[in-house]
Design a protein around this motif. Structure first.
Motif, PDB file in Angstrom:
ATOM      1  N   ASP A 198       6.082   1.582  -7.549  1.00  0.00           N
ATOM      2  CA  ASP A 198       5.129   2.163  -8.529  1.00  0.00           C
ATOM      3  C   ASP A 198       4.642   1.131  -9.744  1.00  0.00           C
ATOM      4  N   ALA A 199       5.345   0.017 -10.112  1.00  0.00           N
ATOM      5  CA  ALA A 199       4.830  -0.682 -10.761  1.00  0.00           C
ATOM      6  C   ALA A 199       4.009  -1.824 -10.298  1.00  0.00           C
ATOM      7  N   ALA A 200       3.332  -2.714 -10.943  1.00  0.00           N
ATOM      8  CA  ALA A 200       2.316  -3.562 -10.498  1.00  0.00           C
ATOM      9  C   ALA A 200       1.780  -4.418 -11.864  1.00  0.00           C
ATOM     10  N   ALA A 201       1.581  -5.712 -11.675  1.00  0.00           N
ATOM     11  CA  ALA A 201       1.282  -6.418 -12.691  1.00  0.00           C
ATOM     12  C   ALA A 201      -0.196  -5.992 -13.319  1.00  0.00           C
ATOM     13  N   ALA A 202      -0.347  -6.576 -14.670  1.00  0.00           N
ATOM     14  CA  ALA A 202      -1.608  -5.897 -15.264  1.00  0.00           C
ATOM     15  C   ALA A 202      -2.951  -6.372 -14.211  1.00  0.00           C
ATOM     16  N   GLY A 203      -3.907  -5.455 -14.225  1.00  0.00           N
ATOM     17  CA  GLY A 203      -4.785  -5.750 -13.461  1.00  0.00           C
ATOM     18  C   GLY A 203      -4.869  -5.627 -11.728  1.00  0.00           C
ATOM     19  N   GLN A 204      -3.621  -5.121 -11.257  1.00  0.00           N
ATOM     20  CA  GLN A 204      -3.546  -5.141 -10.093  1.00  0.00           C
ATOM     21  C   GLN A 204      -3.051  -3.434  -9.655  1.00  0.00           C
ATOM     22  N   ILE A 205      -3.331  -3.439  -8.281  1.00  0.00           N
ATOM     23  CA  ILE A 205      -3.071  -2.174  -7.717  1.00  0.00           C
ATOM     24  C   ILE A 205      -1.457  -1.777  -7.082  1.00  0.00           C
ATOM     25  N   PRO A 206      -0.713  -0.851  -7.960  1.00  0.00           N
ATOM     26  CA  PRO A 206       0.604  -0.685  -7.160  1.00  0.00           C
ATOM     27  C   PRO A 206       0.561  -0.431  -5.587  1.00  0.00           C
ATOM     28  N   ILE A 207       1.686  -0.866  -4.953  1.00  0.00           N
ATOM     29  CA  ILE A 207       1.735  -0.446  -3.586  1.00  0.00           C
ATOM     30  C   ILE A 207       1.727   0.729  -3.270  1.00  0.00           C
ATOM     31  N   ALA A 208       2.358   1.653  -4.307  1.00  0.00           N
ATOM     32  CA  ALA A 208       2.305   3.145  -3.948  1.00  0.00           C
ATOM     33  C   ALA A 208       0.933   3.640  -3.932  1.00  0.00           C
ATOM     34  N   LEU A 209       0.195   3.274  -4.794  1.00  0.00           N
ATOM     35  CA  LEU A 209      -1.163   3.665  -4.943  1.00  0.00           C
ATOM     36  C   LEU A 209      -1.925   3.301  -3.763  1.00  0.00           C
ATOM     37  N   ASP A 210      -1.977   1.952  -3.451  1.00  0.00           N
ATOM     38  CA  ASP A 210      -2.690   1.475  -2.365  1.00  0.00           C
ATOM     39  C   ASP A 210      -2.426   2.215  -1.010  1.00  0.00           C
ATOM     40  N   THR A 211      -1.166   2.388  -0.962  1.00  0.00           N
ATOM     41  CA  THR A 211      -0.684   3.028   0.383  1.00  0.00           C
ATOM     42  C   THR A 211      -1.006   4.177   0.419  1.00  0.00           C
ATOM     43  N   ARG A 212      -0.885   5.005  -0.654  1.00  0.00           N
ATOM     44  CA  ARG A 212      -1.237   6.612  -0.623  1.00  0.00           C
ATOM     45  C   ARG A 212      -2.707   6.534  -0.118  1.00  0.00           C
ATOM     46  N   PHE A 213      -3.544   5.808  -1.022  1.00  0.00           N
ATOM     47  CA  PHE A 213      -4.812   6.205  -0.759  1.00  0.00           C
ATOM     48  C   PHE A 213      -5.451   5.764   0.630  1.00  0.00           C
ATOM     49  N   THR A 214      -4.803   4.769   0.923  1.00  0.00           N
ATOM     50  CA  THR A 214      -5.359   4.141   2.521  1.00  0.00           C
ATOM     51  C   THR A 214      -4.913   5.499   3.299  1.00  0.00           C
ATOM     52  N   ALA A 215      -3.956   5.949   3.390  1.00  0.00           N
ATOM     53  CA  ALA A 215      -3.561   7.220   4.047  1.00  0.00           C
ATOM     54  C   ALA A 215      -4.433   8.408   3.824  1.00  0.00           C
ATOM     55  N   ALA A 216      -4.510   8.748   2.453  1.00  0.00           N
ATOM     56  CA  ALA A 216      -5.386   9.845   2.278  1.00  0.00           C
ATOM     57  C   ALA A 216      -6.616   9.699   2.698  1.00  0.00           C
ATOM     58  N   SER A 217      -7.423   8.572   2.555  1.00  0.00           N
ATOM     59  CA  SER A 217      -8.763   8.239   3.065  1.00  0.00           C
ATOM     60  C   SER A 217      -9.015   8.497   4.532  1.00  0.00           C
ATOM     61  N   THR A 218      -7.823   8.000   5.224  1.00  0.00           N
ATOM     62  CA  THR A 218      -8.030   7.958   6.681  1.00  0.00           C
ATOM     63  C   THR A 218      -7.676   9.686   7.117  1.00  0.00           C
ATOM     64  N   PHE A 219      -6.794  10.350   6.434  1.00  0.00           N
ATOM     65  CA  PHE A 219      -6.579  11.434   6.603  1.00  0.00           C
ATOM     66  C   PHE A 219      -7.717  12.453   6.526  1.00  0.00           C
ATOM     67  N   LEU A 220      -8.487  12.418   5.393  1.00  0.00           N
ATOM     68  CA  LEU A 220      -9.557  13.188   4.871  1.00  0.00           C
ATOM     69  C   LEU A 220     -10.789  12.791   5.903  1.00  0.00           C
ATOM     70  N   ALA A 221     -10.592  11.671   6.378  1.00  0.00           N
ATOM     71  CA  ALA A 221     -11.938  11.419   7.241  1.00  0.00           C
ATOM     72  C   ALA A 221     -11.914  12.141   8.677  1.00  0.00           C
TER      73      ALA A 221
END
Length: 225
Positions: free
Chosen positions: A123-146
């Motif tokens: 869930d955590a990430a350095a400033a200005g970066q994308i947390p792994i949790a968000l990147d992973t969920r968004f990749t999956a969400a985008s694929t599923f919704l498409a």
């Protein structure tokens, strides 16, 4: 014979079109990450972008690149999710309907496993970066919704998208990523015939002066008609 197989061919064509549309939701977030990534990861991301934008020669190279990266970090959910998305794109490289479905389902299996790997440390990430949790969920969400409805992934895609939007770290992610998520949320709302909700997300893109502002403006104009 022809009437029996025609609906199946149309469904498979929809799968191909849906998988290619993933680039519309992920291009900016991937490009932002690539600028700070090690060379091998940056190369894999560029190959994936090329693949989602219609470069069929890049698809297998992207799969190979993410496979190698995942072999070095087998517990990395983000890499597994990208491998899943890239594997799904293999469906665009064959004319055989059963192979199209096989590639799509193999990619979805990687995405499911990537989501299962997520825990609080992602869930955590350095400033200005994308947390792994968000990147992973968004990749999956985008694929599923498409994907077309017969895959039955839409409800989970919407749930994952809401999890990204509601995540405590979302507001600290780069604007390019947030706007990409808002655009995806707007499209999902439109598909669900929730026009007011769609307007809200497109307006957020405009108000923040995101790179996608012109696309958001076009969407808002279309919603007025």
């Amino acid at each position: 014979m022809k009437p029996h197989h025609a609906p199946a061919r149309r469904r498979h064509r929809l799968v191909v079109q849906a998988l290619l549309s993933l680039s519309l939701a992920s291009t900016l977030s991937l490009s932002q990450a690539a600028s700070e990534a090690p060379q091998a990861l940056a190369q894999a991301q560029q190959l994936f972008l090329a693949a989602t934008q219609g470069d069929s020669a890049a698809i297998e190279k992207a799969v190979e690149a993410y496979t190698a990266l995942l072999r070095a970090e087998p517990g990395n959910p983000s890499l597994m999710a990208k491998l899943g998305a890239a594997t799904s794109l293999r469906a665009t490289t064959t004319m055989l309907p059963w192979k199209k479905m096989s590639h799509a389902e193999e990619g979805l299996a990687y995405l499911d496993k990537a989501l299962a790997l997520l825990n609080n440390t992602h869930d955590a990430a350095a400033a200005g970066q994308i947390p792994i949790a968000l990147d992973t969920r968004f990749t999956a969400a985008s694929t599923f919704l498409a994907l077309p409805g017969f895959f039955n992934r839409g409800p989970r895609g919407n749930k994952l998208l809401q999890e990204v939007l509601n995540h405590p770290q979302f507001a600290q992610t780069p604007l390019a990523f947030r706007a990409t998520v808002w655009m995806q949320a707007g499209r999902a709302a439109e598909q669900g015939e929730r026009r007011d909700e769609a307007r809200k997300f497109y307006q957020l893109v405009q108000e923040h002066g995101a790179p996608q502002a012109s696309k958001a403006q076009a969407k808002l104009k279309a919603l007025q008609s």
